[in-house]
Design a protein around this motif. Structure first.
Motif, PDB file in Angstrom:
ATOM      1  N   GLY A   9       0.853  -1.195   0.000  1.00  0.00           N
ATOM      2  CA  GLY A   9       0.000   0.000   0.000  1.00  0.00           C
ATOM      3  C   GLY A   9       0.877   1.229   0.000  1.00  0.00           C
ATOM      4  N   SER A  10       0.253   2.392  -0.166  1.00  0.00           N
ATOM      5  CA  SER A  10       1.031   3.620  -0.284  1.00  0.00           C
ATOM      6  C   SER A  10       1.737   3.936   1.027  1.00  0.00           C
ATOM      7  N   SER A  11       2.706   4.786   0.924  1.00  0.00           N
ATOM      8  CA  SER A  11       3.464   5.231   2.076  1.00  0.00           C
ATOM      9  C   SER A  11       2.510   5.832   3.116  1.00  0.00           C
ATOM     10  N   LEU A  12       2.667   5.444   4.346  1.00  0.00           N
ATOM     11  CA  LEU A  12       1.877   5.936   5.484  1.00  0.00           C
ATOM     12  C   LEU A  12       0.412   5.478   5.481  1.00  0.00           C
ATOM     13  N   ALA A  13       0.076   4.496   4.654  1.00  0.00           N
ATOM     14  CA  ALA A  13      -1.312   3.997   4.606  1.00  0.00           C
ATOM     15  C   ALA A  13      -1.687   3.255   5.889  1.00  0.00           C
ATOM     16  N   GLY A  14      -0.657   2.728   6.575  1.00  0.00           N
ATOM     17  CA  GLY A  14      -0.929   2.006   7.821  1.00  0.00           C
ATOM     18  C   GLY A  14      -0.518   0.538   7.782  1.00  0.00           C
ATOM     19  N   LYS A  15       0.382   0.186   6.904  1.00  0.00           N
ATOM     20  CA  LYS A  15       0.835  -1.207   6.794  1.00  0.00           C
ATOM     21  C   LYS A  15       1.532  -1.668   8.074  1.00  0.00           C
ATOM     22  N   SER A  16       2.479  -0.850   8.536  1.00  0.00           N
ATOM     23  CA  SER A  16       3.214  -1.226   9.751  1.00  0.00           C
ATOM     24  C   SER A  16       2.284  -1.274  10.951  1.00  0.00           C
ATOM     25  N   THR A  17       1.349  -0.338  11.017  1.00  0.00           N
ATOM     26  CA  THR A  17       0.388  -0.325  12.127  1.00  0.00           C
ATOM     27  C   THR A  17      -0.399  -1.630  12.133  1.00  0.00           C
ATOM     28  N   ASN A  18      -0.819  -2.086  10.981  1.00  0.00           N
ATOM     29  CA  ASN A  18      -1.516  -3.366  10.867  1.00  0.00           C
ATOM     30  C   ASN A  18      -0.658  -4.511  11.372  1.00  0.00           C
ATOM     31  N   GLN A  44      12.157   6.785  10.389  1.00  0.00           N
ATOM     32  CA  GLN A  44      11.147   5.886  10.969  1.00  0.00           C
ATOM     33  C   GLN A  44      10.195   5.322   9.941  1.00  0.00           C
ATOM     34  N   ARG A  45      10.597   5.292   8.702  1.00  0.00           N
ATOM     35  CA  ARG A  45       9.733   4.712   7.684  1.00  0.00           C
ATOM     36  C   ARG A  45      10.221   3.291   7.444  1.00  0.00           C
ATOM     37  N   THR A  46       9.302   2.457   7.048  1.00  0.00           N
ATOM     38  CA  THR A  46       9.648   1.041   6.946  1.00  0.00           C
ATOM     39  C   THR A  46      10.573   0.743   5.783  1.00  0.00           C
ATOM     40  N   PRO A  71       7.912  -1.589   1.820  1.00  0.00           N
ATOM     41  CA  PRO A  71       8.085  -0.157   2.082  1.00  0.00           C
ATOM     42  C   PRO A  71       7.214   0.626   1.103  1.00  0.00           C
ATOM     43  N   GLY A  72       6.554   1.674   1.593  1.00  0.00           N
ATOM     44  CA  GLY A  72       5.671   2.450   0.726  1.00  0.00           C
ATOM     45  C   GLY A  72       6.400   3.464  -0.136  1.00  0.00           C
ATOM     46  N   GLN A  73       7.571   3.855   0.317  1.00  0.00           N
ATOM     47  CA  GLN A  73       8.248   4.936  -0.396  1.00  0.00           C
ATOM     48  C   GLN A  73       8.776   4.471  -1.749  1.00  0.00           C
ATOM     49  N   ASN A 132      -8.373   1.565   5.171  1.00  0.00           N
ATOM     50  CA  ASN A 132      -7.912   2.009   6.495  1.00  0.00           C
ATOM     51  C   ASN A 132      -8.189   3.498   6.702  1.00  0.00           C
ATOM     52  N   LYS A 133      -8.024   3.909   7.940  1.00  0.00           N
ATOM     53  CA  LYS A 133      -8.212   5.319   8.347  1.00  0.00           C
ATOM     54  C   LYS A 133      -9.640   5.785   8.105  1.00  0.00           C
ATOM     55  N   ARG A 134     -10.608   4.914   8.432  1.00  0.00           N
ATOM     56  CA  ARG A 134     -12.015   5.295   8.291  1.00  0.00           C
ATOM     57  C   ARG A 134     -12.371   6.451   9.222  1.00  0.00           C
ATOM     58  N   ASP A 135     -11.524   6.725  10.211  1.00  0.00           N
ATOM     59  CA  ASP A 135     -11.785   7.803  11.177  1.00  0.00           C
ATOM     60  C   ASP A 135     -11.468   9.185  10.615  1.00  0.00           C
ATOM     61  N   LEU A 136     -10.813   9.264   9.477  1.00  0.00           N
ATOM     62  CA  LEU A 136     -10.430  10.584   8.960  1.00  0.00           C
ATOM     63  C   LEU A 136     -11.637  11.361   8.450  1.00  0.00           C
ATOM     64  N   VAL A 160      -9.779   0.875  11.183  1.00  0.00           N
ATOM     65  CA  VAL A 160      -9.061   1.966  11.846  1.00  0.00           C
ATOM     66  C   VAL A 160      -7.897   1.266  12.544  1.00  0.00           C
ATOM     67  N   ALA A 161      -6.873   1.000  11.776  1.00  0.00           N
ATOM     68  CA  ALA A 161      -5.782   0.127  12.253  1.00  0.00           C
ATOM     69  C   ALA A 161      -5.151   0.662  13.528  1.00  0.00           C
ATOM     70  N   VAL A 162      -5.077   1.988  13.626  1.00  0.00           N
ATOM     71  CA  VAL A 162      -4.440   2.604  14.773  1.00  0.00           C
ATOM     72  C   VAL A 162      -5.203   2.287  16.070  1.00  0.00           C
ATOM     73  N   GLU A 163      -6.482   1.936  15.950  1.00  0.00           N
ATOM     74  CA  GLU A 163      -7.276   1.505  17.115  1.00  0.00           C
ATOM     75  C   GLU A 163      -7.486  -0.014  17.119  1.00  0.00           C
TER      76      GLU A 163
HETATM   77  N1  LIG Z   1      -6.073   8.478  11.661  1.00  0.00           N
HETATM   78  C1  LIG Z   1      -5.504   7.279  11.481  1.00  0.00           C
HETATM   79  N2  LIG Z   1      -4.177   7.171  11.417  1.00  0.00           N
HETATM   80  C2  LIG Z   1      -3.654   5.960  11.201  1.00  0.00           C
HETATM   81  C3  LIG Z   1      -4.458   4.780  11.068  1.00  0.00           C
HETATM   82  N3  LIG Z   1      -3.632   3.735  10.867  1.00  0.00           N
HETATM   83  C4  LIG Z   1      -2.375   4.219  10.888  1.00  0.00           C
HETATM   84  N4  LIG Z   1      -2.374   5.556  11.100  1.00  0.00           N
HETATM   85  C5  LIG Z   1      -1.217   6.465  11.222  1.00  0.00           C
HETATM   86  O1  LIG Z   1      -0.624   6.657   9.947  1.00  0.00           O
HETATM   87  C6  LIG Z   1       0.784   6.858  10.079  1.00  0.00           C
HETATM   88  C7  LIG Z   1       1.532   5.877   9.178  1.00  0.00           C
HETATM   89  O2  LIG Z   1       1.300   4.542   9.609  1.00  0.00           O
HETATM   90  P1  LIG Z   1       2.319   3.353   9.273  1.00  0.00           P
HETATM   91  O3  LIG Z   1       1.681   2.116   9.783  1.00  0.00           O
HETATM   92  O4  LIG Z   1       3.682   3.681   9.740  1.00  0.00           O
HETATM   93  O5  LIG Z   1       2.284   3.415   7.688  1.00  0.00           O
HETATM   94  P2  LIG Z   1       3.079   2.529   6.618  1.00  0.00           P
HETATM   95  O6  LIG Z   1       2.082   2.161   5.591  1.00  0.00           O
HETATM   96  O7  LIG Z   1       3.795   1.422   7.300  1.00  0.00           O
HETATM   97  O8  LIG Z   1       4.124   3.590   6.010  1.00  0.00           O
HETATM   98  P3  LIG Z   1       5.548   3.312   5.268  1.00  0.00           P
HETATM   99  O9  LIG Z   1       6.304   2.360   6.105  1.00  0.00           O
HETATM  100  O10 LIG Z   1       6.202   4.621   5.142  1.00  0.00           O
HETATM  101  O11 LIG Z   1       5.201   2.770   3.919  1.00  0.00           O
HETATM  102  C8  LIG Z   1       1.109   6.658  11.555  1.00  0.00           C
HETATM  103  O12 LIG Z   1       1.204   7.934  12.163  1.00  0.00           O
HETATM  104  C9  LIG Z   1      -0.094   5.893  12.074  1.00  0.00           C
HETATM  105  O13 LIG Z   1      -0.347   6.107  13.434  1.00  0.00           O
HETATM  106  C10 LIG Z   1      -5.879   4.936  11.155  1.00  0.00           C
HETATM  107  O14 LIG Z   1      -6.663   3.996  11.058  1.00  0.00           O
HETATM  108  N5  LIG Z   1      -6.346   6.210  11.344  1.00  0.00           N
END
Ligand SMILES: Nc1nc2c(ncn2[C@@H]2O[C@H](COP(=O)(O)OP(=O)(O)OP(=O)(O)O)[C@@H](O)[C@H]2O)c(=O)[nH]1
Ligand SMILES: [Mg+2]
Length: 189
Positions: A9-18, A44-46, A71-73, A132-136, A160-163
């Motif tokens: 998935g794209s950079s910062l999409a939430g892959k690592s959080t998952n 701090q990017r994957t 890695p998303g980048q 992901n990020k349905r909370d936005l 909402v992977a972060v939760e």
């Molecule tokens: N609002 C919100 N933020 C989220 C959610 N899931 C992840 N994030 C945030 O998004 C940011 C990026 O999450 P990562 O899991 O590091 O993303 P990634 O896809 O691994 O990014 P790369 O490793 O750069 O490719 C972090 O600040 C997370 O806390 C979500 O469901 N909602």
């Protein structure tokens, strides 16, 4: 049976959080073998991450799973090929933010290209789509995202992977899809 599942998935999409959340969930159930290996860039990017699970039983199958994120980048592209080698199934983590619409799409296209170089076809691969990020506040409608990001018409999971919402469901669907595909294929050959 050994299986390899890759989250892309794209950079910062939430892959690592998952994957980090999944690791925690499975670790608590004593299903993880060894530590999680995490490699990050200086920002701090994957770069790469993986962990193993021993003897997880899903649908009556004893599985040993290798779970990785890409890695998303874009500058880390060469690494993606290494990570994709021998992949059995994919999770496509889509950032629901309207702002990320184009980049989500580009990553899907790029992943298709990586698989093509390996002689595989993304459209015929077992995939689960996670919105992901349905909370936005600017999260796109699921129906609109389905048209753009689910050309497989495969399973999708709002998250909402972060939760921790949707993380386990996505994983379970991904494994089921891999198993269904493997068994359907072996029955037909
Ligand atoms: N609002 C919100 N933020 C989220 C959610 N899931 C992840 N994030 C945030 O998004 C940011 C990026 O999450 P990562 O899991 O590091 O993303 P990634 O896809 O691994 O990014 P790369 O490793 O750069 O490719 C972090 O600040 C997370 O806390 C979500 O469901 N909602
Ligand atoms: Mg990451």
């Amino acid at each position: 049976m050994k299986l390899k599942l890759v989250y892309f998935g794209s950079s910062l999409a939430g892959k690592s959080t998952n994957v980090k959340t999944l690791y925690k969930i499975l670790k608590e159930k004593n299903l993880v073998k060894g530590d999680m290996v995490v490699m990050e860039t200086e920002e701090q990017r994957t770069l790469f991450m993986e962990f193993f699970i021993s003897s997880i039983n899903i649908e009556g199958f004893e599985l040993e799973l290798k779970i990785l994120t890409t890695p998303g980048q874009f500058r880390l592209h060469p690494l993606r090929k290494v990570i994709m080698k021998g992949v059995d199934g994919l999770v496509f983590v889509v950032d629901s933010s309207k702002e990320r619409e184009k980049i989500n799409f580009l990553v899907m296209r790029e992943t298709a290209a990586v698989l093509k170089e390996m002689g595989e076809d993304l459209m015929r691969f077992p995939v689960v789509v996670q919105y992901n990020k349905r909370d936005l506040p600017d999260a796109m409608d699921i129906e609109d995202m389905q048209v753009r990001f689910n050309p497989w018409a495969t399973d999708y999971v709002p998250a909402v992977a972060v939760e921790g919402v949707g993380v386990l469901e996505t994983f379970e669907k991904a494994i089921k899809n891999i198993l269904v595909r493997k068994y359907a294929r072996s029955a037909l050959i």
